[in-house]
Design an enzyme around this catalytic site. Structure first.
Site, PDB file in Angstrom:
ATOM      1  N   CYS A 110       0.838  -1.198   0.000  1.00 40.59           N
ATOM      2  CA  CYS A 110       0.000   0.000   0.000  1.00 40.59           C
ATOM      3  C   CYS A 110       0.874   1.249   0.000  1.00 40.59           C
ATOM      4  O   CYS A 110       2.018   1.213   0.423  1.00 40.59           O
ATOM      5  CB  CYS A 110      -0.934   0.070   1.192  1.00 40.59           C
ATOM      6  SG  CYS A 110      -1.936  -1.385   1.443  1.00 40.59           S
ATOM      7  N   TRP A 153      -3.098  -2.631  -1.401  1.00 45.16           N
ATOM      8  CA  TRP A 153      -2.856  -4.036  -1.723  1.00 45.16           C
ATOM      9  C   TRP A 153      -3.560  -4.796  -0.598  1.00 45.16           C
ATOM     10  O   TRP A 153      -3.137  -4.742   0.563  1.00 45.16           O
ATOM     11  CB  TRP A 153      -1.360  -4.335  -1.736  1.00 45.16           C
ATOM     12  CG  TRP A 153      -1.057  -5.749  -2.113  1.00 45.16           C
ATOM     13  CD1 TRP A 153      -0.938  -6.253  -3.370  1.00 45.16           C
ATOM     14  CD2 TRP A 153      -0.842  -6.844  -1.221  1.00 45.16           C
ATOM     15  NE1 TRP A 153      -0.658  -7.593  -3.313  1.00 45.16           N
ATOM     16  CE2 TRP A 153      -0.604  -7.986  -2.009  1.00 45.16           C
ATOM     17  CE3 TRP A 153      -0.845  -6.980   0.170  1.00 45.16           C
ATOM     18  CZ2 TRP A 153      -0.351  -9.239  -1.464  1.00 45.16           C
ATOM     19  CZ3 TRP A 153      -0.606  -8.235   0.727  1.00 45.16           C
ATOM     20  CH2 TRP A 153      -0.353  -9.345  -0.102  1.00 45.16           C
ATOM     21  N   ASN A 165      -0.906   1.524   6.018  1.00 45.65           N
ATOM     22  CA  ASN A 165      -0.128   0.428   5.425  1.00 45.65           C
ATOM     23  C   ASN A 165       0.209  -0.528   6.562  1.00 45.65           C
ATOM     24  O   ASN A 165       0.615  -0.068   7.630  1.00 45.65           O
ATOM     25  CB  ASN A 165       1.211   0.916   4.865  1.00 45.65           C
ATOM     26  CG  ASN A 165       1.047   1.842   3.696  1.00 45.65           C
ATOM     27  OD1 ASN A 165      -0.058   2.020   3.203  1.00 45.65           O
ATOM     28  ND2 ASN A 165       2.147   2.426   3.264  1.00 45.65           N
ATOM     29  N   GLY A 166       0.127  -1.804   6.308  1.00 45.09           N
ATOM     30  CA  GLY A 166       0.511  -2.765   7.348  1.00 45.09           C
ATOM     31  C   GLY A 166      -0.671  -3.632   7.756  1.00 45.09           C
ATOM     32  O   GLY A 166      -1.696  -3.682   7.060  1.00 45.09           O
ATOM     33  N   GLU A 186      14.154 -19.197 -10.640  1.00 48.16           N
ATOM     34  CA  GLU A 186      13.787 -17.846 -11.061  1.00 48.16           C
ATOM     35  C   GLU A 186      12.921 -17.888 -12.325  1.00 48.16           C
ATOM     36  O   GLU A 186      11.937 -17.150 -12.443  1.00 48.16           O
ATOM     37  CB  GLU A 186      15.080 -17.028 -11.279  1.00 48.16           C
ATOM     38  CG  GLU A 186      14.897 -15.629 -11.820  1.00 48.16           C
ATOM     39  CD  GLU A 186      14.043 -14.704 -10.962  1.00 48.16           C
ATOM     40  OE1 GLU A 186      13.661 -15.080  -9.843  1.00 48.16           O
ATOM     41  OE2 GLU A 186      13.736 -13.608 -11.448  1.00 48.16           O
ATOM     42  N   LYS A 209       9.112 -16.395 -12.594  1.00 47.79           N
ATOM     43  CA  LYS A 209       8.708 -15.399 -13.599  1.00 47.79           C
ATOM     44  C   LYS A 209       7.472 -15.887 -14.358  1.00 47.79           C
ATOM     45  O   LYS A 209       6.548 -15.131 -14.590  1.00 47.79           O
ATOM     46  CB  LYS A 209       9.832 -15.129 -14.620  1.00 47.79           C
ATOM     47  CG  LYS A 209      11.026 -14.347 -14.140  1.00 47.79           C
ATOM     48  CD  LYS A 209      10.769 -12.883 -13.919  1.00 47.79           C
ATOM     49  CE  LYS A 209      10.490 -12.614 -12.468  1.00 47.79           C
ATOM     50  NZ  LYS A 209      11.606 -12.196 -11.658  1.00 47.79           N
ATOM     51  N   GLU A 267       4.287 -15.802 -12.052  1.00 51.01           N
ATOM     52  CA  GLU A 267       3.761 -14.497 -11.636  1.00 51.01           C
ATOM     53  C   GLU A 267       3.208 -13.680 -12.802  1.00 51.01           C
ATOM     54  O   GLU A 267       2.337 -12.845 -12.599  1.00 51.01           O
ATOM     55  CB  GLU A 267       4.800 -13.694 -10.840  1.00 51.01           C
ATOM     56  CG  GLU A 267       5.975 -13.184 -11.619  1.00 51.01           C
ATOM     57  CD  GLU A 267       6.893 -12.310 -10.751  1.00 51.01           C
ATOM     58  OE1 GLU A 267       8.099 -12.392 -10.935  1.00 51.01           O
ATOM     59  OE2 GLU A 267       6.382 -11.552  -9.903  1.00 51.01           O
ATOM     60  N   HIS A 314      12.909 -38.269  -6.987  1.00 51.11           N
ATOM     61  CA  HIS A 314      12.509 -38.423  -5.581  1.00 51.11           C
ATOM     62  C   HIS A 314      11.077 -37.940  -5.351  1.00 51.11           C
ATOM     63  O   HIS A 314      10.698 -37.622  -4.232  1.00 51.11           O
ATOM     64  CB  HIS A 314      13.494 -37.680  -4.678  1.00 51.11           C
ATOM     65  CG  HIS A 314      14.888 -38.203  -4.840  1.00 51.11           C
ATOM     66  ND1 HIS A 314      15.266 -39.445  -4.399  1.00 51.11           N
ATOM     67  CD2 HIS A 314      15.973 -37.682  -5.455  1.00 51.11           C
ATOM     68  CE1 HIS A 314      16.539 -39.664  -4.706  1.00 51.11           C
ATOM     69  NE2 HIS A 314      16.988 -38.598  -5.364  1.00 51.11           N
TER      70      HIS A 314
END
Ligand code: F6R
Length: 606
Positions: A2, A74, A98-99, A478, A482, A485, A501
């Protein structure tokens, strides 16, 4: 996450708040809102989705008031709709937050019993009602002090009051917050970046502090409510230009900018004339460090994993890697001779910052590898190695990743030389190769058509896997991150040798699998693992480097060859086709590439 902005001015503020919110969208883009004070009333306007939606609202265009707060959200508590958007207001108070307030349910129950009525599903609304309740008996400063004491969790707050036409309160615990100073007006912002278009004079709040922002001055208070003096910092007033140029998306531009990122990093950290590394001011002696612990989140964590291979190869240090959100709550054994390295593009990631804070409280040696040099992580680390890749706008990290691994590679070389693990001659050869890297990345960037074609197959698949061994394993992780997302396709990164395995059970006819098998020490082993997935029906996209030896393997669906260099540096080149694969998959699906769903650029909640 946010973003917060607050302005106390003599002029109308709504248009400036909206412009600042647009800059803050990298922190969240679920919904946006603004509240101003005019004619003794709080006006609040909110909308779902992007700031553009808010701006189009005709009420915003005619919004009056010379004092106001704004927010991009967000979502944490409550779905992303206009009711849950911030600000949240009572008749007397309006709050942006925010938080996360961890005791919000308990507080809400208590407040409901006292007759408060809640409109939203958010944790933030309890703050509004708590302040409203506390204001019945206390003045502003005391009511804020009391409210903050009652809150558990993390927050950065911006608050305006119906009866206070010249006052914004800001408060911080956990989430960053900055105050800015202008001519006859002052500002509040979730970071200095939010304020940069208005001022370069900034004060950062520390944890627990709060402030009262008037038009002509700002007062700061400690957690206990005592007045404190704070420094005003002058930041560089160069405002970077952010445009996409001829590119469709920032991500496409940022992928193409990677040779420049590397050139900048090499210019900054390598003394080409003397073949030395320009990192001279390390605050610890070489015998004070015997282990290194690399910490980050997401892509930055992958940079740490990548660096582990280099540190182990090039130095005699013990190397550990940790995900910040795990590290911060574990019973860590802090040792005096450990160096903790925090890797972060934004420098504001809540978990990474908390891990740094924990290390500082335990008197550990701390180093930051960051892009944003004014960030909290950079400010609070003992030693900072900036990656200098310029602002990264696309939510999916690309050039910052290459920038991070470059600096970590250079740091491993430096520590290798300092500790006597790496000879001068070997260093010179490695630096020679490193200086050639930007050109090789440029050439690798030219591979495009094949990646566009293979992306169709990935788009039609239920899921995909990315496999690699050794140096290529972190790059496989990575690549998978990518793809998921950006294109929302299930993608799993795995060490190629681990497939048998368990994960081999996932392979079925036609499943696209990316195998990273450059010609390095692991090549033959990876090729064998590749055959194991091909035998079970996988459609393998092999990514290797150019070589005179042909790949001796059958039934590979497609092969992409990157340029060749020494094995330390191949991970840089392998990254490029994976970034492009994710980009083209998302492009073909028509998704919002620079702002993928449910994500934000700066993750300031845990
Ligand atoms: C993925 C991505 C994220 C970030 C992570 C850490 O493309 O960008 O996984 O890497 O949120 O962010 P920073 O580097 O700002 O600490």
């Amino acid at each position: 996450m946010c973003g917060i902005i607050g302005i106390n001015s003599n002029k109308p503020v709504s248009a400036t708040i909206i412009n600042s919110l647009k800059k803050l969208e990298y922190r969240g883009y679920d919904s946006a809102g603004i509240a101003t004070l005019s004619s003794g009333l709080i006006n609040e306007i909110k909308s779902e989705g992007r700031v553009d939606n808010l701006e189009k609202n005709s009420l915003v265009q005619n919004m009056e008031g010379t004092i106001g707060i704004g927010h991009v959200r967000w979502a944490t508590h409550g779905s992303p709709n206009s009711i849950n958007a911030h600000p949240h207001s009572s008749q007397n108070v309006s709050v942006v937050h925010n938080g996360i307030i961890e005791n919000s349910t308990l507080l809400k129950n208590m407040l409901v019993k006292k007759g408060h009525k809640f409109k939203s599903q958010t944790d933030t609304e309890v703050i509004v009602h708590l302040i409203t309740e506390n204001l019945k008996k206390e003045n502003i400063v005391n009511s804020i002090k009391k409210t903050l004491k009652e809150l558990q969790g993390s927050f950065a707050l911006g608050i305006i009051f119906k009866d206070e036409p010249d006052l914004i309160v800001g408060a911080r615990r956990g989430s960053p917050l900055a105050v800015g100073y202008g001519p006859n007006e002052n500002y509040l912002g979730s970071d200095s970046y939010a304020l940069k278009s208005m001022t370069n004079k900034i004060t950062y709040l520390n944890d627990g502090e709060f402030c009262v922002i008037k038009k002509d001055h700002v007062e700061f208070f400690s957690e206990e409510g005592n007045k404190i003096n704070k420094k005003v910092l002058e930041l560089s007033n160069e405002e970077e230009k952010y445009d996409k140029g001829d590119y469709k998306h920032f991500m496409a531009k940022e992928i193409e900018e990677q040779p420049i990122t590397l050139k900048n990093g090499i210019k900054e950290y390598i003394d080409s004339v003397n073949d030395e590394i320009n990192i001279y001011n390390i605050p610890w002696k070489k015998n004070e460090i015997s282990s290194i612990i690399l910490i980050g989140c997401g892509t930055a964590y992958h940079s740490c994993l990548m660096a582990k291979y280099w540190f182990e190869e090039l130095t005699s240090l013990d190397v550990n890697v940790d995900i910040a959100s795990e590290f911060r709550y574990r019973k860590n054994r802090f040792k005096k001779d450990s160096l903790y390295v925090f890797v972060s593009q934004s420098g504001e990631t809540a978990d990474t910052y908390a891990a740094l804070d924990l290390c500082k409280k335990n008197d550990m040696k701390t180093c930051a590898v960051v892009n944003v040099i004014e960030s909290s992580i950079a400010r609070d680390s003992e030693f900072v190695l900036p990656i200098h890749c310029g602002t990264e706008i696309g939510v999916a990290s690309t050039k910052a990743f290459l920038g991070q691994i470059l600096i970590l590679y250079i740091l491993s070389l430096k520590l290798g030389v300092l500790r006597g693990d790496l000879e001068k001659k070997a260093l010179s050869l490695k630096l020679k190769h490193l200086k050639e890297l930007p050109k090789l990345v440029e050439q690798t960037l030219l591979t495009d058509n094949k990646i566009q074609n293979v992306s169709n197959t990935f788009n039609q698949a239920k899921g995909s896997m990315f496999l690699g061994r050794g140096f290529s394993y972190p790059i496989a992780l990575e690549g998978a991150l990518k793809l998921k997302e950006l294109s929302y396709i299930h993608a799993e990164g795995y060490p190629a040798g681990e497939m048998k395995h368990g994960p081999l059970a996932l392979i079925e006819e036609g499943m696209p699998v990316v195998v990273l098998a450059p010609r390095d020490d692991y090549y033959k082993k990876t090729i064998s693992n590749m055959q194991e997935v091909i035998a079970r029906g996988a459609k393998v996209l092999l990514i290797t480097n150019k070589s005179d030896d042909e790949v001796v393997s059958e039934n590979i669906w497609e092969t992409i060859e990157v340029e060749s260099t020494n094995q330390d540096l191949l991970p840089f080149l392998l990254t490029i086709p994976l970034q492009k694969l994710a980009y083209y998959s998302a492009l073909k699906k028509g998704y919002d590439i620079d702002k993928p769903r449910n994500l934000a650029k700066s993750v300031t909640v845990e």
